[in-house]
Scaffold this active site. Structure first.
Site, PDB file in Angstrom:
ATOM      1  N   CYS A 208     -16.404   0.952   0.468  1.00  0.00           N
ATOM      2  CA  CYS A 208     -15.224   0.122   0.780  1.00  0.00           C
ATOM      3  C   CYS A 208     -14.831   0.205   2.251  1.00  0.00           C
ATOM      4  O   CYS A 208     -14.097  -0.658   2.729  1.00  0.00           O
ATOM      5  CB  CYS A 208     -14.060   0.508  -0.122  1.00  0.00           C
ATOM      6  SG  CYS A 208     -13.443   2.176   0.154  1.00  0.00           S
TER       7      CYS A 208
ATOM      8  N   ASP B 256     -17.704   6.535  -1.382  1.00  0.00           N
ATOM      9  CA  ASP B 256     -16.460   6.389  -0.608  1.00  0.00           C
ATOM     10  C   ASP B 256     -16.262   7.685   0.179  1.00  0.00           C
ATOM     11  O   ASP B 256     -16.958   8.688  -0.058  1.00  0.00           O
ATOM     12  CB  ASP B 256     -15.293   6.132  -1.585  1.00  0.00           C
ATOM     13  CG  ASP B 256     -13.980   5.775  -0.886  1.00  0.00           C
ATOM     14  OD1 ASP B 256     -13.999   5.501   0.338  1.00  0.00           O
ATOM     15  OD2 ASP B 256     -12.923   5.777  -1.563  1.00  0.00           O
TER      16      ASP B 256
ATOM     17  N   GLN C  58      -9.797  -4.061  -3.768  1.00  0.00           N
ATOM     18  CA  GLN C  58     -11.100  -3.662  -3.243  1.00  0.00           C
ATOM     19  C   GLN C  58     -12.191  -3.917  -4.273  1.00  0.00           C
ATOM     20  O   GLN C  58     -13.250  -4.482  -3.966  1.00  0.00           O
ATOM     21  CB  GLN C  58     -11.076  -2.156  -2.895  1.00  0.00           C
ATOM     22  CG  GLN C  58     -12.410  -1.632  -2.406  1.00  0.00           C
ATOM     23  CD  GLN C  58     -12.806  -2.223  -1.066  1.00  0.00           C
ATOM     24  OE1 GLN C  58     -12.038  -2.155  -0.129  1.00  0.00           O
ATOM     25  NE2 GLN C  58     -13.986  -2.812  -0.979  1.00  0.00           N
TER      26      GLN C  58
ATOM     27  N   ARG D   1     -13.212  -9.119   0.864  1.00  0.00           N
ATOM     28  CA  ARG D   1     -11.795  -8.827   0.620  1.00  0.00           C
ATOM     29  C   ARG D   1     -10.986 -10.108   0.820  1.00  0.00           C
ATOM     30  O   ARG D   1     -10.074 -10.411   0.067  1.00  0.00           O
ATOM     31  CB  ARG D   1     -11.286  -7.749   1.600  1.00  0.00           C
ATOM     32  CG  ARG D   1     -11.887  -6.372   1.423  1.00  0.00           C
ATOM     33  CD  ARG D   1     -11.483  -5.738   0.122  1.00  0.00           C
ATOM     34  NE  ARG D   1     -10.044  -5.587  -0.018  1.00  0.00           N
ATOM     35  CZ  ARG D   1      -9.314  -4.582   0.496  1.00  0.00           C
ATOM     36  NH1 ARG D   1      -9.909  -3.605   1.155  1.00  0.00           N
ATOM     37  NH2 ARG D   1      -8.005  -4.523   0.303  1.00  0.00           N
TER      38      ARG D   1
ATOM     39  N   ARG E  41       0.893  -1.177   0.000  1.00  0.00           N
ATOM     40  CA  ARG E  41       0.000   0.000   0.000  1.00  0.00           C
ATOM     41  C   ARG E  41       0.916   1.207   0.000  1.00  0.00           C
ATOM     42  O   ARG E  41       1.655   1.435   0.974  1.00  0.00           O
ATOM     43  CB  ARG E  41      -0.905   0.001   1.228  1.00  0.00           C
ATOM     44  CG  ARG E  41      -1.614   1.322   1.428  1.00  0.00           C
ATOM     45  CD  ARG E  41      -2.760   1.256   2.381  1.00  0.00           C
ATOM     46  NE  ARG E  41      -3.886   0.547   1.799  1.00  0.00           N
ATOM     47  CZ  ARG E  41      -5.108   0.507   2.335  1.00  0.00           C
ATOM     48  NH1 ARG E  41      -5.336   1.119   3.477  1.00  0.00           N
ATOM     49  NH2 ARG E  41      -6.074  -0.143   1.731  1.00  0.00           N
TER      50      ARG E  41
ATOM     51  N   HIS F  99      -7.380   1.022  -6.553  1.00  0.00           N
ATOM     52  CA  HIS F  99      -7.546   0.066  -5.455  1.00  0.00           C
ATOM     53  C   HIS F  99      -8.170  -1.216  -6.031  1.00  0.00           C
ATOM     54  O   HIS F  99      -9.323  -1.548  -5.747  1.00  0.00           O
ATOM     55  CB  HIS F  99      -8.437   0.690  -4.376  1.00  0.00           C
ATOM     56  CG  HIS F  99      -8.353   0.035  -3.031  1.00  0.00           C
ATOM     57  ND1 HIS F  99      -7.519  -1.035  -2.763  1.00  0.00           N
ATOM     58  CD2 HIS F  99      -9.016   0.307  -1.863  1.00  0.00           C
ATOM     59  CE1 HIS F  99      -7.672  -1.389  -1.491  1.00  0.00           C
ATOM     60  NE2 HIS F  99      -8.562  -0.592  -0.932  1.00  0.00           N
TER      61      HIS F  99
END
Ligand code: CP
Ligand code: NVA
Length: 307
Positions: A264, A225, A137, A292, A107, A134
């Site tokens: 998410c 988000d 995700q 996930r 990340r 991402h």
């Protein structure tokens, strides 16, 4: 066969992505102890290194548990634990890690860090979020969509709010999986031009508008988000711009009948989404968070040579 990096959905072919998503469904059905037939060869001796330049709850935990349930091992690392934090080059870090480790998840603050790592690593590199995308995700989101609504092809999803990193991976997914994506965002926070151009070149069905009501009309799924992503400093300005894009009951009622709501997480109730929506009957956010784990088992298995 080249190294199986999992960096962005736009650079992986549809057939492979479909196989990974099918494997994710199978991983979920198989449960905690991954059956032998879903385990990549040599997994018992395989180690996943997880490098974090930003905080994480879901990505950290779900990758760790995913690798353990596949039968492998993990090493979680904060970037300041490494000499990387003191200026050792990404290229050298990649070469050294490749001598010990079988797959690296990172990340990163800058997408370029992930690209540089992949250029110099001799093992697969997985993008665990950057400022640009991402993909892990969104694979979990696609799994969640299919569980609740059936096959993605020809369906419609609305993205409401910031045209951010998660939105970019949704745009990639819309093209690869053949569904319609309607993005409602303020003009200043539209997705990056490079992603919009890629969608156009690929003849994807992605519509960008500033009208959230127009975007949600008849869709199977509404997604939003946080208004302030990690590393962003202009919080007050963004919140001001994004106020009209809050997802509440009134907006959800304009979506298709039985539309699902996804986020998410982490979520900020009373900002991008109301408590009634995220804690209400349309919301599948905790299934999404669980997924996930299953999606990443499938991604890890593919990276390590399965499928
Ligand atoms: N959705 C997500 O990536 O969560 P974390 O930041 O907690 O990993
Ligand atoms: N867009 C958010 C997603 C967090 C998982 C961020 O980048 O902070």
């Amino acid at each position: 066969m080249g190294i199986r990096h999992f960096i962005d959905l736009d650079s992986i072919d549809t057939k492979t992505l479909r196989q990974i998503l099918d494997a994710a469904h199978a991983m979920k059905r198989a449960g905690k102890r991954t059956p032998l037939k879903h385990r990549p060869k040599g997994i018992k001796d395989a180690v996943l290194a997880m490098v974090f330049e930003k905080p994480s709850t879901r990505t950290r935990l779900s990758f760790d548990v995913a690798m353990r349930q596949l039968g492998g091992q993990t090493i979680p690392l904060n970037h300041t634990d490494l000499q990387l934090g003191r200026g050792e080059s990404i290229a050298d870090t990649a070469r050294v890690l490749s001598r010990y480790i079988d797959v690296i998840m990172i990340r990163a603050n800058a997408h370029e860090t992930v690209m540089e790592l992949a250029r110099h690593a001799s093992v697969p590199v997985i993008n665990g979020l950057t400022e640009k995308s991402h993909p892990c995700q969104v694979m979990a989101d696609l799994l969640t969509f299919e569980e609740f609504k059936g096959p993605l092809k020809g369906r419609a999803v609305a993205w409401i709010g910031d045209g951010n990193n998660v939105a970019a991976s949704w745009m990639h997914a819309a093209v690869k999986f053949g569904f319609s994506l309607r993005i409602a965002c303020p003009a200043e926070l539209r997705p990056e031009t490079s992603v919009i151009s890629w969608v156009k070149r690929e003849k994807g069905d992605v519509v960008i508008t500033d009208d959230p009501v127009k975007a949600v009309r008849g869709v199977d799924c509404v997604v939003t988000d946080t208004w302030v992503s990690m590393g962003q400093t202009d919080a007050a300005h963004r919140k001001q711009l994004l106020k009209p894009y809050a997802v509440g009951n009134e907006l959800m009622a304009k979506a298709g009948k039985d539309a699902i709501f996804m986020h998410c997480l982490p979520a900020y109730r009373g900002h991008e989404v109301s408590a009634e929506v995220i804690d209400g009957p349309h919301s599948v956010v905790f299934d999404e968070a669980e997924n996930r784990l299953h999606a990443q088992k499938a991604i890890l298995a593919w990276c390590l040579g399965g499928g």
